[in-house]
Design an enzyme around this catalytic site. Structure first.
Site, PDB file in Angstrom:
ATOM      1  N   ASP A  79      85.375 -63.980 -73.714  1.00  0.00           N
ATOM      2  CA  ASP A  79      86.784 -63.865 -73.372  1.00  0.00           C
ATOM      3  C   ASP A  79      87.441 -65.219 -73.653  1.00  0.00           C
ATOM      4  O   ASP A  79      86.752 -66.220 -73.864  1.00  0.00           O
ATOM      5  CB  ASP A  79      86.903 -63.451 -71.891  1.00  0.00           C
ATOM      6  CG  ASP A  79      88.280 -62.881 -71.580  1.00  0.00           C
ATOM      7  OD1 ASP A  79      89.133 -62.855 -72.483  1.00  0.00           O
ATOM      8  OD2 ASP A  79      88.494 -62.471 -70.429  1.00  0.00           O
ATOM      9  N   ASP A 105      95.661 -63.197 -75.483  1.00  0.00           N
ATOM     10  CA  ASP A 105      96.720 -62.195 -75.346  1.00  0.00           C
ATOM     11  C   ASP A 105      97.416 -62.387 -73.997  1.00  0.00           C
ATOM     12  O   ASP A 105      97.001 -63.222 -73.194  1.00  0.00           O
ATOM     13  CB  ASP A 105      96.143 -60.780 -75.475  1.00  0.00           C
ATOM     14  CG  ASP A 105      95.147 -60.475 -74.372  1.00  0.00           C
ATOM     15  OD1 ASP A 105      94.300 -61.351 -74.079  1.00  0.00           O
ATOM     16  OD2 ASP A 105      95.195 -59.389 -73.775  1.00  0.00           O
ATOM     17  N   ALA A 126      94.369 -55.674 -68.950  1.00  0.00           N
ATOM     18  CA  ALA A 126      95.120 -55.737 -67.691  1.00  0.00           C
ATOM     19  C   ALA A 126      94.963 -54.493 -66.832  1.00  0.00           C
ATOM     20  O   ALA A 126      95.885 -54.088 -66.127  1.00  0.00           O
ATOM     21  CB  ALA A 126      96.598 -56.030 -67.951  1.00  0.00           C
ATOM     22  N   CYS A 141      68.984 -44.925 -53.044  1.00  0.00           N
ATOM     23  CA  CYS A 141      68.778 -45.339 -54.432  1.00  0.00           C
ATOM     24  C   CYS A 141      67.285 -45.504 -54.643  1.00  0.00           C
ATOM     25  O   CYS A 141      66.562 -45.864 -53.705  1.00  0.00           O
ATOM     26  CB  CYS A 141      69.495 -46.667 -54.673  1.00  0.00           C
ATOM     27  SG  CYS A 141      69.192 -47.406 -56.280  1.00  0.00           S
ATOM     28  N   CYS A 155      65.977 -47.496 -57.203  1.00  0.00           N
ATOM     29  CA  CYS A 155      65.699 -48.653 -58.068  1.00  0.00           C
ATOM     30  C   CYS A 155      64.608 -49.509 -57.408  1.00  0.00           C
ATOM     31  O   CYS A 155      64.310 -49.342 -56.225  1.00  0.00           O
ATOM     32  CB  CYS A 155      66.980 -49.447 -58.333  1.00  0.00           C
ATOM     33  SG  CYS A 155      67.417 -50.660 -57.066  1.00  0.00           S
ATOM     34  N   CYS A 207      65.553 -51.121 -54.074  1.00  0.00           N
ATOM     35  CA  CYS A 207      65.771 -50.226 -52.934  1.00  0.00           C
ATOM     36  C   CYS A 207      64.498 -49.522 -52.489  1.00  0.00           C
ATOM     37  O   CYS A 207      64.402 -49.076 -51.342  1.00  0.00           O
ATOM     38  CB  CYS A 207      66.862 -49.216 -53.275  1.00  0.00           C
ATOM     39  SG  CYS A 207      68.431 -50.030 -53.612  1.00  0.00           S
TER      40      CYS A 207
HETATM   41 ZN    ZN Z   1      68.992 -49.648 -55.728  1.00  0.00          ZN
END
Ligand code: ZN
Length: 497
Positions: free
Chosen positions: A92, A127, A195, A278, A280, A283
Site C-alpha cells: 500500500d 489515491d 475506502a 472451531c 483449528c 482451538c
Molecule cells: Zn480456531
C-alpha cells in the site's frame, strides 16, 4: 484481455481464478486473502503464513519508507527477505494514512518508485480514499484527483511490478461505476474498491454491496477486484458473490490484540467463551480458560493464529462453493447468521439482473433456503426465459397432475412460475423447495405467471394452484383464470370433468 488474471470457475458474481504475479514468479489462486503485515508490529511471523494457506501478503510501503532504518534494510535486503516471505507481496502507498491524518510526505511517482526499488510485486499509487456519505461535489472532486494519480502511475517505469488502480466514489454507486470504467481503461492491473473500511467498521454491508456492484459495472469481467480492508470472514462469501477476488486482513491481528475471536458468524470476546467453536490447531489444543491465563503476547499470537485459520478455512469453503455452484446457498446461510450480512445479501439481490449475466446456466441444484431465494438471479432468468417460449391455445398451468382437457399442460412451481413439462429436469427447475413455501416464493411464481400472460396475449391461461395466498394471487392478471386445487374441481375448457 488482461493476461495477469484467468477465471477458472464462476458462480453468481463469484469466481475462482489465477492471478499471475510476474515479479514474484508466483500464481495466486483467487479469491485470496492477504494478511496485513505491519513491519513494526509482527504478530504472526510471515515465514509461517503458508501454514495457514496465504500465498500473498500486503504491507505498507509508506510505513517502511518513513522509517530510515527499515527503509535502508528494505532497499538492501529486499522486501521478501525483510519480511521472511517468499510468496507475492502487495504494498500500500500511504493513502490510508492520508485519509487518517490528512497529509503524507510522498506522492505517486515517488512512492511507486520506492515500491519498485524494495521489490514489491504489486504497488499502489497515492489515491484519495473518499469516506462514505460526503457531499457529491467532494466525492467527484476527489475522484478526479484519484484519476489523475492513476494516469501518473501509468507513466512510472516499474518494470514487471503490477500496479493497483483503486476505484473510489464514496457512497455514490454511479461514481463507483464511472471510476471503475476509468480505471479499467488504464493499463494498470489490479482494481481495489477503496475506502470501504469505514463502511465495514460500521457493518454497513449493504453500502459495501452497492459500492462493489457499482464498481463492477464499470470494470470489465476480466478485472481482478480487491475489496480493500475486508478482513472479517463473516462477509467473505458475500464479497466473493459480489465479484471480489482479493481481500486483506488486518483484523486477524487487530482483533487478537483486543482479545476478540473471529467466527464466520461474527466476533466473540475471549472473556465470554467457555468453548472454542472451531477445530483449528489452536482451538483443539487449548481451552478458552488456558488462553485467558496466558501472558499478553502469547495470548495475542494464539488468537491471531486462530483468526487466520478461521479466515482461510472460510475462504476455502467459498472457493469450493464457487466450483460446486452453491455459492449463493453459502451466502444465504451466512446472511441469516447476522442482520447486517442479510442487509448486504439483500443489496446484492437488488442487483440480481447484473449478476445473472455471470451466473452459470446450469448447476447441481438450487436450494430454496429463505424468502431471499425468491429473488436470486436464477429466478429472474427463468422469468426472462418465459418471453422466449411459445405457449399456444388454451394452456393449463398446474401444480397438480397432467390434465388432458387443454391444448397444453404446463407445470407451475414456486418461486419460478410456469414452465413446459419438458423443462422439468433442467436447472433451476430441479430446485429443492420447502413443503411450506413462504409468501415471497408464491409471489415470485405469480409474477412468472403474469410475465407469461403478458408476453403471450394470444394464448389463454388457467392457473391451477394449491391454495396460494391471496396477496400472491393479486399479481396474476385478471385474464388468467385461477382455480384452487384444494377447493375447485378442475374441469376441461368445455366444462367436462
Ligand atoms: Zn480456531
Amino acid at each position: 484481455m488482461r493476461d495477469v488474471f484467468e477465471i477458472r470457475a464462476q458462480d453468481a458474481g463469484g469466481r475462482v481464478g489465477d492471478l499471475h504475479v510476474p515479479r514474484a514468479d508466483v500464481t495466486v489462486e483467487t479469491p485470496a486473502l492477504l494478511p496485513v503485515v505491519n513491519p513494526n508490529v509482527i504478530t504472526v511471523d510471515p515465514a509461517r503464513f503458508d501454514e495457514f494457506g496465504a500465498e500473498i501478503l500486503i504491507t505498507n510501503s509508506y510505513i517502511i519508507k518513513r522509517d530510515d532504518d527499515l527503509a535502508a534494510r528494505a532497499r538492501e535486503e529486499g522486501l521478501h527477505d525483510l519480511l521472511g516471505f517468499d510468496g507475492a507481496i502487495m504494498t500500500d502507498s500511504g493513502s490510508f494514512q492520508l485519509s487518517e491524518y490528512g497529509e503524507i510526505d510522498t506522492d505517486t511517482e515517488e512512492i511507486l518508485a520506492f515500491q519498485h526499488e524494495i521489490g514489491s510485486d504489486i504497488g499502489t499509487p497515492v489515491d484519495i480514499p473518499t469516506p462514505p456519505d460526503v457531499d457529491r461535489a467532494r466525492a467527484e472532486d476527489e475522484l478526479r484527483t484519484t484519476q489523475e494519480r492513476l494516469e501518473l502511475a501509468e507513466a512510472v517505469d516499474v518494470g514487471d511490478m503490477l500496479v493497483n488502480a483503486p476505484v473510489q466514489g464514496s457512497t455514490y454507486p454511479d461514481l463507483r461505476e464511472e471510476a471503475g470504467a476509468h480505471a479499467y481503461a488504464t493499463d494498470l492491473d489490479v482494481f481495489p474498491v477503496g475506502a470501504a473500511v469505514p463502511m465495514m467498521n460500521d457493518y454497513r454491508y449493504d453500502d459495501v454491496a452497492r459500492a462493489v456492484a457499482g464498481a463492477k459495472r464499470g470494470l470489465g469481467a476480466d478485472a481482478p477486484v480487491h475489496l480493500f480492508g475486508a478482513g472479517h470472514p463473516m462477509m467473505f462469501a458475500l464479497a466473493v458473490a459480489l465479484g471480489c477476488d482479493l481481500f486483506d486482513s488486518a483484523a486477524y491481528a487487530l482483533y487478537a490484540r483486543d482479545d476478540r475471536y473471529l467466527t464466520v458468524h461474527g466476533t466473540e470476546q475471549l472473556a465470554d467463551l467457555h468453548h472454542f467453536p472451531c477445530s483449528c490447531p489452536i482451538c483443539t489444543e487449548h481451552t478458552p480458560e488456558d488462553v485467558r491465563r496466558m501472558p499478553d503476547a502469547a495470548r495475542e499470537e494464539l488468537l491471531a493464529e486462530h483468526n487466520l485459520h478461521v479466515s482461510f478455512t472460510e475462504l476455502r469453503r467459498v472457493k469450493q462453493a464457487v466450483r460446486d455452484g452453491d455459492l449463493l446457498e453459502l451466502v444465504e446461510a451466512r446472511a441469516h447468521a447476522h442482520p447486517r450480512t442479510l442487509d448486504g445479501y439483500r443489496a446484492l439481490l437488488d442487483h440480481a439482473g447484473q449478476y445473472e449475466a455471470s451466473d452459470p446456466a446450469s448447476k447441481d441444484a438450487f436450494f430454496y433456503a429463505s424468502a431471499e431465494s425468491a429473488r436470486r438471479p436464477e429466478v429472474l432468468r427463468h422469468r426472462e426465459r418465459l418471453a422466449r417460449l411459445s405457449p399456444e391455445g388454451r394452456v393449463l398451468l398446474t401444480e397438480g397432475p397432467r390434465h388432458d382437457g387443454y391444448d397444453d399442460c404446463w407445470r407451475v412451481t414456486p418461486p419460478f412460475g410456469p414452465y413446459p413439462r419438458a423443462l422439468s429436469e433442467v436447472y433451476p427447475l430441479t430446485a429443492e423447495t420447502p413443503v411450506n413455501m413462504d409468501r415471497e416464493g408464491y409471489e415470485a411464481a405469480a409474477k412468472g405467471v403474469a410475465r407469461l400472460a403478458g408476453e403471450h396475449p394470444d394464448a389463454a391461461f388457467t392457473l391451477a394452484h394449491e391454495s396460494w395466498p391471496a396477496d400472491a394471487l393479486d399479481y396474476v392478471p385478471p385474464r388468467v383464470e385461477t382455480l384452487d386445487l384444494g377447493e375447485d374441481l378442475l374441469t376441461g375448457p368445455d366444462g367436462e370433468a
